[in-house]
Each structure stands twice: as C-alpha cells, then as structure tokens.
Design a protein around this motif. Sequence first.
Motif, short mmCIF file in Angstrom:
data_model
loop_
_atom_site.label_atom_id
_atom_site.label_comp_id
_atom_site.label_asym_id
_atom_site.label_seq_id
_atom_site.Cartn_x
_atom_site.Cartn_y
_atom_site.Cartn_z
N GLU A 168 9.78 -2.28 -7.18
CA GLU A 168 9.67 -2.64 -5.75
C GLU A 168 8.28 -3.21 -5.45
OE1 GLU A 168 10.69 -3.16 -1.76
OE2 GLU A 168 11.90 -2.86 -3.55
N LYS A 169 7.26 -2.57 -6.02
CA LYS A 169 5.89 -3.04 -5.80
C LYS A 169 5.69 -4.44 -6.38
CE LYS A 169 1.10 -2.03 -6.90
NZ LYS A 169 0.20 -1.29 -7.79
N THR A 170 6.26 -4.65 -7.56
CA THR A 170 6.16 -5.98 -8.20
C THR A 170 6.83 -7.05 -7.34
OG1 THR A 170 6.17 -4.91 -10.36
CG2 THR A 170 6.62 -7.27 -10.31
N GLU A 208 0.83 -1.20 0.00
CA GLU A 208 0.00 0.00 0.00
C GLU A 208 0.86 1.26 0.00
OE1 GLU A 208 -2.50 -0.41 3.36
OE2 GLU A 208 -3.87 -1.86 2.41
N GLU A 209 2.00 1.21 0.79
CA GLU A 209 2.91 2.36 0.80
C GLU A 209 3.51 2.59 -0.58
OE1 GLU A 209 5.72 1.48 3.83
OE2 GLU A 209 4.36 1.91 5.51
N LEU A 257 3.72 5.52 -5.58
CA LEU A 257 3.52 5.50 -7.02
C LEU A 257 2.47 6.53 -7.45
CD1 LEU A 257 4.38 4.02 -9.61
CD2 LEU A 257 2.48 2.43 -9.24
N ASN A 258 1.41 6.66 -6.65
CA ASN A 258 0.38 7.65 -6.95
C ASN A 258 0.94 9.06 -6.84
OD1 ASN A 258 -1.52 5.67 -7.35
ND2 ASN A 258 -2.25 5.70 -5.24
N LEU A 271 11.65 11.73 -12.76
CA LEU A 271 10.41 11.16 -12.23
C LEU A 271 10.11 9.79 -12.87
CD1 LEU A 271 8.14 14.34 -12.17
CD2 LEU A 271 9.03 13.10 -10.19
N THR A 272 10.38 9.69 -14.15
CA THR A 272 10.15 8.40 -14.83
C THR A 272 11.02 7.31 -14.24
OG1 THR A 272 9.60 9.58 -16.86
CG2 THR A 272 10.15 7.25 -17.08
N LEU A 273 12.32 7.67 -13.95
CA LEU A 273 13.24 6.70 -13.35
C LEU A 273 12.76 6.29 -11.97
CD1 LEU A 273 15.91 5.20 -13.74
CD2 LEU A 273 17.09 7.17 -12.75
N GLN A 274 12.35 7.29 -11.15
CA GLN A 274 11.86 6.97 -9.80
C GLN A 274 10.62 6.09 -9.87
OE1 GLN A 274 11.22 10.75 -7.90
NE2 GLN A 274 13.42 11.19 -7.62
N LYS A 275 9.74 6.39 -10.80
CA LYS A 275 8.51 5.60 -10.96
C LYS A 275 8.83 4.15 -11.33
CE LYS A 275 4.11 5.79 -13.38
NZ LYS A 275 3.31 6.50 -14.40
#
Length: 943
Positions: free
Chosen positions: A739-741, A272-273, A278-279, A729-733
């Motif tokens: 990480e989420k995956t 969730e974090e 990501l949002n 921002l694209t790199l951070q995303k």
Amino acid sequence: YDACEVYPGPNLNVVVGANGTGKSSIVCAICLGLAGKPSFIGRADKVGLFVKQGCSRGLVEIELFKPSGNITITREIQVANNTSSWLINGKPATLKAVEEHIAALNIQVDNLCHFLPQDRVGEFAKLSKTELLEATEKSIGSREMYQFHCELKNFREKERELEVNMHSLRFGLFLRNVFTKYILTLQHLCREKTNSLEKMKQRVERYKQDVERYLEHKSHIDLIEMLERKRPWLEYESVRTQYVEVKKNRNKAKEELEILKDRQFPRMKKIEEAEENLNSLDMKTRDNAAKIKEISQKIKQKQDALEVNEKKIEEIKQALRMKKDEEMDRQNKIHKIQEIIEAWKNELNTMAVCENLQLEIDAVNNELKKLQEERTNIDSYVSDLRAEKRNQEREQKRIIDHLGRLNNIMKMKEENLKGRFQDTYSALTWLRKNKDKFKKTVYEPMMLEINPRDSRHAKYIENHISSDDMRAFVFESQEDMEVFLIRDHQKLRVNAVCAPAESCAESLPSRPIEELQQYGFFSYLRELFDAPRPVMSYLCYQYRVHEVPVGTEKTRDMIERVIRETKFKQIYTAEERYIIKVSSYTNLTLSTNTFLRAAQFLSGCVDVDERRQLESQQQNISNVLKSLDMRLTTLFERQKHLEHRDNELREQKKELLLRGSRRRQLESKIALKYDSLRQLEQDAVDLEKESQLANLKIKEINKQKAELVTEFMHFTKIIIPLSILKGVLTLQKSKVIAEKTRLESEYKPGTVQLKAAEQWFHELEEKKRALYKNCKELMKQARQVCKLSPDQDFPKELQNSFQALPNTLEEIDALLNEEKTRASCFTGLNASVVEEYNKQTQEIQQLMKYLEEKKNELNKYRQNISQVKEKWLNLLKDMIEQINDKFSKFFSSMQCVGEVDLHAENEEEYDKYGIRIRVKFHSGTELHELTPYHQSGGEKSVS
C-alpha cells in the motif's frame, strides 16, 4: 623546466631548496606573472631572457584568491621582440588592467619587504632608513598607516608653500596691485577720465556678441548636464519596471507552489500513516520474535539436558563394557601365562645339563679374524681411490672455471649483439631452441663464430667484413636457410648467408707470405682468426680473406712501392686500409685509404684450440671419475657383505656364550610368571554386581529424562501460536508495504511537478533579488549624479527640469549627441569675457579674501597634522615594537643580538622618519647599524 605547476599553501613565506632545483624559476614566474619588471628580480634587464634557452616563447599563469571569485592572470612572453601579451580569466587585457587588479589585492612585487628575490638580498641592506620605513608600511602596515604618513608629508609640504605664499602675496602682489595702481590712478585720473570711459564703452560693445555666444554655449552645456542627470533615472526606472514584473510573476509562482503543496498534503498524510502502521507492525514483529527466541532457547536448553542424560547413560554402559573387557583380558592373560610356563618347563626337560661349546667358539673367532684383515685392506684401497677422485675433481673445477671465463667472453659478445641488433638476438634464441628443424648445422652470427687469435687483430677483421655479414647466420644448405627465414612467421629483420657448395676454406694465396715480408707484411687476413669451416669458406669466397695481406708501419712508409709492385686489390697497414683499382679507360692505378675503425663486435677473443683442448680434458676427467665411482661402488658392496658376515658371526658367538646360562634364566623366569599368575587371580571382577549397579543408575537418569520431555512438550505448545502470529504479522506487513509503495508511486509525479515549481519560484526569487540590488545601485548612481544624499527628497526644481526632457533612453541619447555636437561648434570662447565686467572692481577684494583663506587653511593644516601625527605614530610604534620583539627573539635563538627602532632626526620632518636596524653577531662587539659596508654578506643576508 619545460612546464611546471606549483600549488602554494595559504601562508607561502619562503622558497628554499638545493642549487638548481628551480627556486628562481618559481620566484621569477611570480614576479613577472604579477606585472613585475625584470629589474625587480635583479637577474636580467629583458623579459625575453627569462624564457628557457631554445624556446621562442614562455608562459606564466597565476591564479589569485579573491573572496568574490578567484582571478587568473596569464602572461605570454615573446623572445624575438621582448613583448608580452596579457589575459585575465582567459580574456585579453592590458598591462594597466593587470596592475589595477594587483594593486587592489595589495601585492607589491617591487617592495623588498614584501617580495625579496635572493639576487636582491644585498639591496635590502642598502635601503635607507626612510625607504625601509615606507617599504615596511606598505608591506605589513595597515592602509591607514601609510595614508597617514603620506598626508603628514603633504601637509608639511603645503605648510611650507603657504608660508612662502603668505609672504610673497602679502608683500609683492598686494603692493604691486593695490598701492602702485592707486598712486598711478590718482596722477592720471583727470587727464585720462574721458578717454578711459570711451574705451570702456567700445570694449563692452566689442565683447557683447562674444558674451551672447558664451551664454548660448552655456545653455547647451547646462542642457547636456541635465540630460546626463536624467539618464541614470531612466535606467533606474527601466530596471524597476522589470523588478515589478518579476516580483508579480514570483508572487504568482508562490501561489501555484502553495496550491501544489496543498494538493500533495493528503497523499503525504496517507504515506505517513502507512509508515506509522508499518513501524507498529515492525515493533509487534520484533516483540513476537523476542518471545519466540526466548522460548526457543528454553527448548534448546531442555534438548541439551536430554542429550547430557543420554551421554550419561552411554557412559555407564561404556564403563560396564570396559569392566567386562578387563575381565576377559585378565582370563586371556592367565591362559597365556600358563602356556608360557608349560613351554619353559618342556624346554628345561629337554635341555642337556652340560655341553662342551669351546670348540665352536674358537672356530667362530678364527673366521672373524680373517674378515677383519680383508676389511682393513679394502678400507686402504677405498682411501686411495677417494684421494685420486679428489685430485680429478680439483682438476675438473679448474678446467670448468677456465671454460667459464672463455664463455664469459662469448656472453659479452651475445650482450653486444642483443644491445645492437635485437631482432638478430631474438632469432638466435629461436635457433638454439629449434635446431632439430634443420638437416645440417646452422652457424650463429659471424660475430659470435669468428675468434681473433689476438685482440689487436680484431679491427682488421671488422673493417674488412661488413656489419650486415657480421650479424648474419651461416647455412650449409639453401633449404635450411629458407626454413630459418620463415621462422614460425616471426616478423624479425635478420641477415642470412649460404656457404659455397664447394669449400674455399683451404684456398691458397697467390703468393706465400714469406715473399711479402720485405714490404712489412706479416700475415694474410685469414690467418689472424679462427672460424668454423663453412664460415671461413664463405669469407674466403666473398671477401677473399686469404688474398688480403696485413702489414705494419713499414708497409705504410713504402705504400707507393707496395701498390706498384704487389698488385694487391686490398692492403692493410697498422692503422689504414688501402683499396687499389685500375682505371678501365686510362689504365692508371687508383688507390683510396681510410683509417681503421676501432673494433666493436670482436673486442674479446677466444682461443678455439685451447677451448677444444679444455673440453676434451673435461670429457676425459669425467670418464675417469665415472670409472672411479664404479670401482668404489664395488668395494662398498664388498664392505657391506663383510660387515653383514661379521655381524652374523658375532651373533653366533653371542648365542654360544648365552647357551650356558640359559637353564638358570628359565628357572628364574618361571618363578616370576607364577607370581604374576597369582596376582591376576586375585584381581577378579564381580560382573553381576557391577551390572546391577549400572541398571540402578540408568533408571534414575530415565526419571530425569521423563521430566525434561514433559517440560519440552509444554514449551513446544507455547511456541506454535507465536509462530502462527509471526506469519500473520509478516503477511500484514507485506500488505502495508504494498500500500505504501502504491501511495508513493502516486505521490511521485506530483513531487516532480512540485520540485519544478519550487525551482521556478527560486529562480524568480533570485532574479527578483538581483534586480532589486541593481535598482538600488542605479538609484545610488542617479542620486550621486544629481548630488543628492540617500535620505534627501527629490528637489521640485529638478522634477520640473526633468519633465521638459524626453522620457526614453533612446530619445535622451539622441538629444545628448545633438547637444554635444552643437556645443562643440562654439570654439574660442572664454568665461573671462563675461567676468571682465566685474573683475576690475572686485580684484583687490578677492585678493584680500584669498589671503584670509590661505591663513585659515594653514591653521587647519596644522591642526590636521597634529591629529594625523598622533594616529600615525601610535600605529607605527605598535608595529615596530612587534617587529623588534620577533627580531630580537630570532637573534637571541642564534646567540646574537638584534634590535629594530624608529629613527627621526626632527619630529616635524615626516619625510625623514625611518626604521633603524642594529645587530651584533659577536659577543665582544657593540650593536652596529645594518649598513651595506659594516657587516659581512652572510650577516646582511641573515639580518
């Protein structure tokens, strides 16, 4: 129908359709499939008669809606013995079980108000008022209404019985059993006292053993009753034990489920974090993209403004170039006009003042006259040739139409061939496309090549030639026939024959036909049709058609003489074919005759000579038309040449006429050109001045461009860091998504385990709920067996009785069987043996008590009748009022009148209540009750 499946809607009310569309099939299937009798339909008295003719059995399957789960009823009818077998949900069942299911759903196929086949419409009108009321109550009334009615009728019947019993018991039994016995006892009391006492002692002693056996039997019966009472409690205890075990496992599964949920919570929190991060990055990316888009639009605006300025500069330069071009064009025009004026002046100087042109004009006129005469002659000749061509074309069309009619007959023959012999037709199509593969001519099937000279003769030819040869192809060489039979490896079954090497087409008959005319013969078979020479040769060789005479009815009348004197092997009369053979053993002449079949293949005949003559005429006309076209072409070319020469002469004449007025025209033209020259000289352009103005405009526009370039560079500097931020921002995303995956992949195995635990928990919960429901049901049954109310405590004496009995179902069942066996051994016992001791002294008291009870019961019945009557009448009147409203409304819509009301002759006679239907179909009549006799059949059906 052999098979039909019907899906009715939720409010099936009426089945309508044209005659023969299957209404009765549906209605009969519904009735018979719902345990209805054939008499309910009114068509036949045996179920076997409802099965389609020619079939040995029939089947009806009906699926009925039921809230707890649909049920499917299947009925299979055997025609041979008129028997039926039943299935409920695919399992064998009895008719009684089916009827119970039908009754539970309140389906009444025997009720005309509920189920009305068209063959029983007349029976509806025959229903009495009472029958109609009961049918209506069963069909649309509430269950309480019909039950109230039945109770009222039963109450009334019992009331009558009680009134009769009261009188008979009071005046009959009472006097007989009380008064009569009392008088007799007083008279004989003293005389029989001793004897009666002794007899009573003997009777008691005699009954003692029977009483003991009865009591022992009763003890067995009481034990059986107690065992049967305890057995449901043991079943309940067994299920309750299972329930406790399942409940324990369910609680354990719940604890394990909570542990798994707690274990998964941290991973879920991290996911969730990551989702929130990501949002957030998505929001920043969208904001940055919006800024980039805004600045890009401004940059685009500056670029567009620069392009507009460039276009303005180009337009100024273009305008200057156009003025330079206009000035150059003006100079060129002045130069050209000066040249034209100089040329016309020279022409004027060289032109003679006066010329004599009349002689030349007269010579041209004479030549034009001769040309006109020749053109007139040619036009007349062309008109004659065109008329002749039209005549020839009309004749050609007539011949083509006639040939078309003849070809239509051939087309019909080909269609006949296609319909009867598809392979032969396919081979014919192939042959017509591949004629170049054969060295000699290949003839099409004989049925197409043979043309009877008279359609009446076709039957002789067809009865003589076999059908196999009628569809056979005819070849002149064996080699061609082999090529045809291979036929590009097509798998077609066709017949082919080869004509004899030496032609037999002109073979002469053994006797001239003139010699046979005395027998009624009018021709040999060969003379009755036309065919190509190889085909005729084959038929003469194979079927001897030149030796088969054809006769008339005269031949038939003298057939024995004809056979004896002519010695022919085959003979045809008007309607028969005779085959004559001579026995090799007895030398006797044997003949067989058969009636001629009607022609099938040669029904249409084509006159070959006429067809050939028409084709020849068509060819001759085509040649004539070609000759006419060539002559017309030659004349058209001559006309064209004369017309061209005519135009040349007319131009020459025109030139001569114009030459006289040429000088005056030239002087006028020169004056006009001088005017144009002066106008052009006045329209001169100052190019130097125009060039200076253009440079000033361009300079002003360049200043504007410099300002736009400054602004463009400013916005470009702003957008560069925004573009860099977009990449960051694209790199951070991408990192957050990775990480989420990873977290989700770690979370997934635990999720599978969690789902399995949840499924196991739900299964145990469902099983626990089912066992709890079963426990409640078993508890209810056990209490009912022991006659205990739901809130009543378990009696102590019953507990004590149960403690002395076995504690397992197996032991209970074994003891039950043993006690039932022992109880069955006591036969011939009667409870009256034990009761006989008290019966003599209590008889009169019991009788008086009985009378009192009957009197109270009668009063109670009367009270119940009053209550039930009020409820029943209220429901009944409401229902009949609704029926009457709708019935009247429907009749009013047809410009008729109809009423429905409740009819009762005596309010207390509840079995005589009924529904009365009154109708009026004509304005001049009164309302009449619906009866089987007063109304017409249509009026009864409508009502």
